[in-house]
Design an enzyme around this catalytic site. Structure first.
Site, short mmCIF file in Angstrom:
data_model
loop_
_atom_site.label_atom_id
_atom_site.label_comp_id
_atom_site.label_asym_id
_atom_site.label_seq_id
_atom_site.Cartn_x
_atom_site.Cartn_y
_atom_site.Cartn_z
N ASP A 201 0.83 -1.20 0.00
CA ASP A 201 0.00 0.00 0.00
C ASP A 201 0.88 1.26 0.00
O ASP A 201 1.89 1.32 0.71
CB ASP A 201 -0.86 -0.03 1.27
CG ASP A 201 -1.93 1.05 1.28
OD1 ASP A 201 -2.81 1.00 0.43
OD2 ASP A 201 -1.88 1.93 2.16
N GLU A 275 1.78 -0.53 -5.03
CA GLU A 275 0.80 0.49 -5.36
C GLU A 275 1.58 1.81 -5.40
O GLU A 275 1.93 2.36 -4.36
CB GLU A 275 -0.30 0.57 -4.29
CG GLU A 275 -1.40 1.53 -4.72
CD GLU A 275 -2.05 2.34 -3.59
OE1 GLU A 275 -3.15 2.85 -3.80
OE2 GLU A 275 -1.44 2.49 -2.52
C1 NOJ Z 1 -4.48 2.97 -0.80
C2 NOJ Z 1 -5.58 2.03 -0.45
O1 NOJ Z 1 -5.90 1.28 -1.60
C3 NOJ Z 1 -6.72 2.88 0.04
O2 NOJ Z 1 -7.91 2.14 0.18
C4 NOJ Z 1 -6.30 3.54 1.34
O3 NOJ Z 1 -7.31 4.43 1.75
C5 NOJ Z 1 -5.00 4.32 1.17
N1 NOJ Z 1 -4.02 3.61 0.40
C6 NOJ Z 1 -4.39 4.62 2.51
O4 NOJ Z 1 -3.90 3.44 3.08
#
Ligand code: NOJ
Length: 535
Positions: A201, A275
Site C-alpha cells: 500500500d 501500489e
Molecule cells: C491505498 C488504499 O488502496 C486505500 O484504500 C487507502 O485508503 C489508502 N491507500 C491509505 O492506506
C-alpha cells in the site's frame, strides 16, 4: 511453453474481505466466508487472490488503518482462519497475496499510543513525524491530506504529527530503525504463515523529504491528485511533478532490502506488487528493476475514456516502458478505490475492454464483482463510511459505491451475502447479477470471463509479444478499431457507437457481445464490443 515464474502473467483476483461473503451473519464478510467460496474463485480460472487488509484495525479507513499488523481483526476471524484460508487456497492451486500497509499505522497501534504519552523528542515519537508548531501556532507545513483537510493534527502538548491520509493514520518515519525492523518482522510473519507475496500500500510514499517546507500550491496539488477533479492535463502534469512526499529515491532502498527477504524463501517464488502512483510514468518502472519488486500497478485504465487513441496510447506506453526494465505491465479496470468500470464506461464497453485487456501481455488484476459486471451501488449519504466523504464535508462522495457486498444467490437482497443486514445496502436491482444466475446463463459475463481465462492460459501465454494491426497509427486508422495479434489469436475491439465491418479471417472464439454477425464475405463487429479470433 516457456516456464515463467507464476506471477509473471498471473490473473489476480482482489477480494475486499468485508464485502465478499459473511459466514456468521454479522453483516460483514470474513475470512471463513472467503475460504468457503474459494471453489468459486478457482472455477473462475484465476491464479491468485489478493486480500485487502484483515488486520486488527478500528476500521476508520476500511482496514488500511492497521493497529496490529501481525494479527487479525475479530470482525474477520483469527489467525487460525488465515491459516485455513491459505491451506484451502493452496489445495486449489491459488496463490495468496496479503496487503501490507507500511506508510502509516492506526492511531490505535501501541506505538502511537506510547508516542502520545511520551515527551517531544522521545524515542516513541521518533517512530512517527512529530514536529513543533510554528511560532504562530500553525502546523509545520501547509500540506493537505489526500483525504482532504490539513495533513497535520495537534496533540495535547502542542506538537503536530503528519498524516497523509486520515488523522487516525499517523505516517511512520522510515528513517527510524524500529520501523524498518518491525516491517521486516511483519513480512516474515506472513510469509512463514504461508502467503505467497504482498500488495504494498502507498509504496511510493514511505520516504518524505523537506518536511518543513511549504508547497507552493497545496490546494492545486491536492486537486491534481484527485482523479475525479477536472484539470488541464498540462497543469496536472506540472503539479504532479512537485509532490514532496511521493517517489523519493529512498523508497527504492527499502524495496531492495525487502527483495532479499523475498528471495530468501527460494523456490516459493514470493512476489510483491507496488501500489505506486508516480509521475512521470517512466518512474513506475524503477519499482520493478531486477533487485526491487516484481510488479507495479498501472492505474491508467482506471480512468481512461473508452476511446481508441487514448487506450492505444496508454496500453502501448505501458508495454514499452516496462520493456525497458524487462518487466511486463499490470492491468486493472477496477479496484476498491475507484468507480467500478461498468459504471464508469457502461456495461457493453466494460465487457469489451475486459476481454481486450485479458489478452494483453502482463498480469491482470480483477476486483471481485467485476466478473459479474457489477456497477457501483447506489447509496444515501447516511450510508457512507469512507473517510474521504467525511473529511471533505461530503464534497467527495468517496469509495463506498465500489465496496458494496457481492450478490451470490436468490432473488432478493442481500442475495445470500449474509444472513443478517449487510454493512452497506445491496440494491434489489442486482437481481440479475448474482453468481447463481450468471453461472446458469451461458451468455453471462461470468461465463465470458471463465472462457477467456481458460483460453488465455492454454494458448495466449506462449507468446509475450503483440503486433498491432489496427490502431490510430497502424492499419486502416479508422479511429474506432483497435486490433492486435498475439500468438495464435487476433483480438479486435470496436470502441465506436456503430457496428463496423471487418475482414479478418479465422474462427471467432469469444465475443463480448452476442450480436456479432458473420455472413459470407461480410462480418460486422457490434458497437462497443471485442472478439478473440483464432488465426
Ligand atoms: C491505498 C488504499 O488502496 C486505500 O484504500 C487507502 O485508503 C489508502 N491507500 C491509505 O492506506
Amino acid at each position: 511453453m516457456r516456464s515463467l515464474p507464476w506471477w509473471k502473467e498471473a490473473v489476480i483476483y482482489q477480494i475486499y474481505p468485508r464485502s465478499f461473503y459473511d459466514s456468521n451473519g454479522d453483516g460483514e464478510g470474513d475470512l471463513p466466508g472467503i475460504t468457503s467460496k474459494l471453489d468459486y474463485v478457482q472455477q473462475l480460472g484465476v491464479d491468485a487472490i489478493w486480500l485487502s487488509p484483515f488486520y486488527t484495525s478500528p476500521n476508520k479507513d476500511g482496514g488500511y488503518d492497521v493497529a496490529d499488523p501481525r494479527n487479525v481483526d475479530p470482525r474477520f476471524g483469527n489467525l487460525d482462519d488465515v491459516k485455513a484460508l491459505i491451506h484451502r487456497a493452496h489445495e486449489l492451486h491459488l496463490k495468496v497475496l496479503a496487503d501490507i500497509v507500511p506508510n502509516h499505522f492506526s492511531d490505535q497501534h501501541e506505538w502511537f499510543q506510547a508516542a502520545l504519552l511520551a515527551a517531544p523528542g522521545s524515542a516513541e515519537r521518533a517512530r512517527f513525524h512529530f514536529y513543533n508548531a510554528h511560532a504562530d501556532g500553525t502546523p509545520p507545513n501547509n500540506w493537505i491530506s489526500l483525504f482532504g483537510g490539513p495533513s497535520w493534527t495537534q496533540v495535547a502538548d502542542g506538537q503536530f504529527y503528519l498524516h497523509l491520509f486520515d488523522s487516525s493514520q499517523p505516517d511512520l518515519n522510515w528513517d527510524n530503525a524500529d520501523v524498518k525492523e518491525d516491517f521486516e518482522k511483519t513480512l516474515r510473519f506472513w510469509l512463514d504463515l504461508g502467503v505467497d507475496g504482498f500488495r504494498i500500500d502507498v509504496a511510493h510514499g514511505l520516504v518524505k523529504e523537506d518536511i518543513l517546507e511549504n508547497h507552493h500550491d497545496p490546494q492545486g496539488l491536492s486537486n491534481a491528485l484527485r482523479l475525479d477533479y477536472p484539470m488541464e492535463p498540462e497543469k496536472r502534469n506540472e503539479l504532479l511533478l512537485t509532490v514532496p512526499y511521493f517517489d523519493r529515491q529512498g523508497v527504492h532502498e527499502i524495496y531492495r532490502d525487502w527483495r532479499k527477504i523475498f528471495d530468501s524463501y527460494g523456490d516459493r517464488e514470493i512476489m510483491a506488487v507496488a501500489e505506486a502512483w508516480v509521475h512521470p510514468p517512466i518512474n513506475a518502472t524503477k519499482y520493478v528493476r531486477a533487485d526491487e519488486l516484481h510488479q507495479v500497478f498501472n492505474f491508467d485504465l482506471l480512468t481512461a475514456p473508452f476511446e481508441a487513441a487514448h487506450l492505444f496510447e496508454v496500453i502501448n506506453r505501458s508495454l514499452e516502458l516496462n520493456a525497458t526494465v524487462d518487466a511486463l505491465p499490470t492491468w486493472a479496470l477496477s479496484n476498491h478505490d475507484s468507480p467500478r468500470v461498468a459504471s464508469r464506461i457502461g456495461d457493453e464497453a466494460s465487457r469489451a475492454l475486459s476481454l481486450f485487456v485479458l489478452a494483453l501481455p502482463g498480469s491482470n488484476y480483477i476486483f471481485a464483482g467485476q466478473e459479474l459486471g457489477l456497477p457501483d451501488g447506489e447509496l444515501h449519504d447516511s450510508d457512507r463510511q469512507d473517510p474521504s466523504f467525511v473529511r471533505s464535508g461530503g464534497l467527495v462522495k468517496g469509495r463506498d459505491g465500489a465496496r458494496i457486498p457481492l450478490p451470490w444467490s436468490g432473488d432478493s437482497t442481500p442475495f445470500g451475502f449474509t444472513a443478517g443486514t449487510p454493512w452497506l445496502p445491496i440494491s434489489q436491482s442486482w437481481q440479475s447479477h448474482t453468481v447463481e444466475k450468471q453461472f446458469k446463463d451461458s451468455a453471462s459475463l461470468l461465463n465470458l470471463f471463465r472462457a477467456a481465462l481458460a483460453l488465455r492460459r492454454q494458448y495466449l501465454l506462449a507468446s509475450q509479444e503483440i503486433t498491432w494491426i489496427e490502431s490510430p497509427i497502424h492499419g486502416s486508422k479508422d479511429g474506432s478499431i483497435l486490433a492486435f495479434t498475439r500468438g495464435a489469436f487476433t483480438v479486435v475491439m470496436n470502441v465506436s457507437d456503430q457496428s463496423k465491418e471487418f475482414n479478418i479471417a479465422g474462427e471467432i472464439l469469444l465475443a463480448s457481445s452476442g450480436d456479432f454477425q458473420v455472413s459470407v464475405g461480410k462480418k460486422l463487429l457490434p458497437a462497443r464490443s471485442c472478439i478473440w479470433i483464432s488465426n
